[in-house]
Scaffold this active site. Structure first.
Site, PDB file in Angstrom:
ATOM      1  N   ASN A 179       0.829  -1.209   0.000  1.00 15.78           N
ATOM      2  CA  ASN A 179       0.000   0.000   0.000  1.00 15.78           C
ATOM      3  C   ASN A 179       0.863   1.259   0.000  1.00 15.78           C
ATOM      4  OD1 ASN A 179      -2.665  -1.222   0.179  1.00 15.78           O
ATOM      5  ND2 ASN A 179      -2.055  -1.874   2.226  1.00 15.78           N
ATOM      6  N   ARG A 204       2.289  11.638   4.193  1.00 15.28           N
ATOM      7  CA  ARG A 204       3.291  10.938   3.386  1.00 15.28           C
ATOM      8  C   ARG A 204       3.557  11.734   2.115  1.00 15.28           C
ATOM      9  NH1 ARG A 204       1.295   6.329   3.915  1.00 15.28           N
ATOM     10  NH2 ARG A 204       2.640   5.737   5.617  1.00 15.28           N
ATOM     11  N   PHE A 243      -5.590   2.580   4.202  1.00 23.14           N
ATOM     12  CA  PHE A 243      -5.161   1.515   5.111  1.00 23.14           C
ATOM     13  C   PHE A 243      -4.860   2.129   6.474  1.00 23.14           C
ATOM     14  CE2 PHE A 243      -1.544   3.228   2.887  1.00 23.14           C
ATOM     15  CZ  PHE A 243      -0.529   3.296   3.820  1.00 23.14           C
ATOM     16  N   ASP A 289       8.845   6.116   8.235  1.00 20.36           N
ATOM     17  CA  ASP A 289       8.054   5.614   9.352  1.00 20.36           C
ATOM     18  C   ASP A 289       6.981   6.654   9.600  1.00 20.36           C
ATOM     19  OD1 ASP A 289       7.299   3.691  11.172  1.00 20.36           O
ATOM     20  OD2 ASP A 289       8.520   4.474  12.790  1.00 20.36           O
TER      21      ASP A 289
END
Length: 191
Positions: free
Chosen positions: A11, A177, A148, A68
């Site tokens: 993903n 992200r 997700f 992360d």
């Protein structure tokens, strides 16, 4: 330019590939023959991103980046944070993680939160960090089926839908992200 993204999460790989210009070819861990789970034993998001990037650089001698991500909830003093993937246990179950967050916030008026992504880039002997943040709030129930992780319970500021209700393209335009990856892309394309 070809670069390794140190992730086994399809993903994440898909999400980042959508953001990259055609001039940057993304290669996953399986593409380089890395099938092991890289340990994430640091107590910060930055530390885990560095651990993963260094693992690939040291073992495979390749330029790479790793990320992360953590969900930080104000009323829970920054939890789940670095433990976001395993908040409800080592089985890393997204449904159980969301249920634990919703249960822990059941009595809370303050539902403010932020997603934070840290990318560690190892490129030609140098290491750089890029950070993306998106502020928002935790909803009272799960909504949506896209995305997700905590996407069904996170609603970004300025949006009336959760991340899981947004299309992949809509999420890519505003996510934590995406913000970190945009910084990475700007740096890589300037090389």
């Amino acid at each position: 330019m070809k670069i390794v993204f140190a992730s086994n999460n399809p993903n994440k790989v898909k999400e980042i590939q959508l953001l990259l210009p055609e001039s940057i070819e993304l290669v996953g861990l399986t593409d380089i023959g890395c099938t092991e789970d890289i340990p994430e034993t640091a107590d910060t998001l930055e530390g885990n991103a560095i651990l993963k990037a260094n693992y690939v650089t040291e073992k495979y001698r390749l330029n790479c980046f790793a990320d992360d991500t953590g969900l930080e909830i104000n009323a829970l003093h920054g939890e789940p944070g670095v433990y976001s993937a395993r908040y409800a246990g080592e089985q890393k179950n997204a449904e159980e993680n969301m249920n634990k967050v919703l249960e822990n916030l059941r009595e809370s008026i303050d539902r403010s939160a932020q997603f934070k992504t840290v990318i560690a880039l190892n490129l030609d002997g140098q290491q750089l960090l890029f950070t993306g943040l998106v502020k928002g709030q935790i909803t009272t129930e799960k909504k949506g089926t896209n995305g997700f992780g905590y996407d069904p319970i996170f609603q970004a500021e300025g949006h009336d839908k959760t991340f899981a209700e947004l299309t992949a393209f809509e999420k890519a335009s505003c996510s934590h992200r995406a913000r970190a990856v945009q910084q990475l892309i700007k740096f890589l394309t300037a090389q």
